[in-house]
Design an enzyme around this catalytic site. Structure first.
Site: not given
Ligand SMILES: *Cc1c(COP(=O)(O)O)cnc(C)c1O
Length: 375
Positions: A41, A272, A320
């Site tokens: 993800k 800045y 930035m």
């Molecule tokens: C992100 C996620 C994982 C992975 O977790 P890690 O700690 O990065 O291994 C596993 N299960 C779900 C449901 C997640 O959202």
């Protein structure tokens, strides 16, 4: 893939062999009798979801995990063939994506289940889903008192939905002081599994463990392990130091090149807010990276970079598009010399420590302005 000479030299370099190696080491450490889901993800935690997934698929990943159906579609279009689980639900009008791209949704409320069931009935198909139980995260999932009802309701939708998996997620599996809580979550999950089985379901996939769960809690391994942070070598950051684990290495390094060098007299201010004042004649180098690239502004006057093997301080505010570093101590430094922001001894975890977060957030935050280069 990208031509380094054709863009600003700021880029994230992704070591795909390290990624595959981390996967193999995890499998060796946790056990080859389990199936493994590579969690990719959020653009594979910033590492680039399609190239990472294809590498992990050839390294033997059995499943892929994403947050949103959109991310699953991207993987399918990129050529990923293995099953893809979407943790984060699907929204109205996304049912078609589930079917057309062969994604597996996670379901945890009746409304969504009914909507999907109606869609499946219209299309004359049976859709496989994973059901998520909230055993103590207090976030996504069916609460324990509702598990019985849900199992029965699902049984009544058997002609359209099939419970292929039952899952939960740990709140604090990385923390030894929370071992009892994690054990409670595992016990609650086992109870939910019994309830589902008693209602006539026979989920093929039993998955509880994220990376820290799989490494620290053998009882949490079910038959499918969901690995995210461990694959990217970010796990040691969240586990207590000294935890015996698979021994992983970072996959991502962040590098740029010096755009300009100026000799600045003592007593001048930089950047800045005039937050840095030179105390002696200084060689200050300009680096084309800033918070729009996901390089945290919180590193102002406290972060570091490596130039020609020398650790040098970030001076003044990270802005930035630009960051200043003091290269006075670097002999023979010149414009276009390489600057390492992550790598060469600086871990995402080190940056996270300075900015009040975890390494996961540092790599996830690298923006689309930063090309990912695979090597
Ligand atoms: C992100 C996620 C994982 C992975 O977790 P890690 O700690 O990065 O291994 C596993 N299960 C779900 C449901 C997640 O959202």
């Amino acid at each position: 893939m990208h031509r380094l000479d054709a863009h600003r030299p700021t880029a994230a370099y992704i070591d795909l062999d390290a990624l595959a190696d981390n996967f193999s080491r995890c499998r060796e450490f946790i056990g080859s009798e389990f199936k493994y889901m590579a969690v990719v993800k959020a653009n594979a935690y910033g590492h680039g979801s399609v190239p990472c997934s294809l590498k992990l698929e050839s390294a033997g990943a059995d499943w892929f995990g994403v947050a949103m159906p959109e991310e699953g579609v991207e993987l399918r279009r990129g050529g990923v063939a293995k099953p893809i689980l979407c943790f984060g639900l699907f929204w109205p009008r996304q049912e078609e994506l589930i079917l057309d791209y062969q994604l597996t949704p996670v379901v945890f409320n009746i409304e969504t289940a009914v909507r999907l069931s109606d869609f499946a009935a219209q299309r004359g198909v049976v859709i496989g889903v994973h059901v998520k139980i909230d055993t103590g995260m207090g976030r996504v999932g069916i609460r324990m008192p509702d598990v019985g009802n849900f199992a029965l309701k699902f049984a009544s939708m058997r002609k359209t939905l099939r419970v292929d998996g039952l899952m939960t997620h740990f709140a604090a599996a990385e923390n030894p002081e929370e071992n009892e809580y994690t054990a409670m979550q595992i016990a609650a999950f086992d109870e939910a599994l019994e309830t589902f089985r008693a209602a006539g379901h026979d989920p093929e996939f039993i998955d509880l463990a994220n990376s820290p769960g799989a490494v620290r809690h053998p009882a949490s391994r079910g038959n499918l392990i969901r690995l995210g942070g461990a694959l990217y070598g970010l796990l040691d950051d969240i586990l207590p130091s000294g935890t015996i684990g698979p021994g992983l290495r970072p996959v991502l390094s962040l590098r740029s090149r010096i755009a300009d060098i100026k000799s600045i007299a003592a007593g001048e201010t930089l950047g800045y807010g005039r937050t840095f004042v030179t105390t002696s004649l200084s060689n200050i180098a300009l680096v084309p990276i800033g918070y729009a690239d996901g390089f945290p502004r919180a590193l102002s006057n406290c972060g570091h970079a490596v130039v020609n093997g020398v650790l040098v301080p970030i001076v003044g505010r990270v802005s930035m598009d630009w960051t200043l570093i003091d290269v006075t101590s670097v002999g023979g430094v010149a414009i276009e010399d390489e600057v390492t922001l992550i790598g060469n001894g600086i871990n995402a975890a080190d940056i996270a420590g300075l900015t009040g977060t975890i390494g996961y957030e540092i790599t996830c935050a690298l923006s689309s302005r930063v090309p990912r280069i695979y090597e």
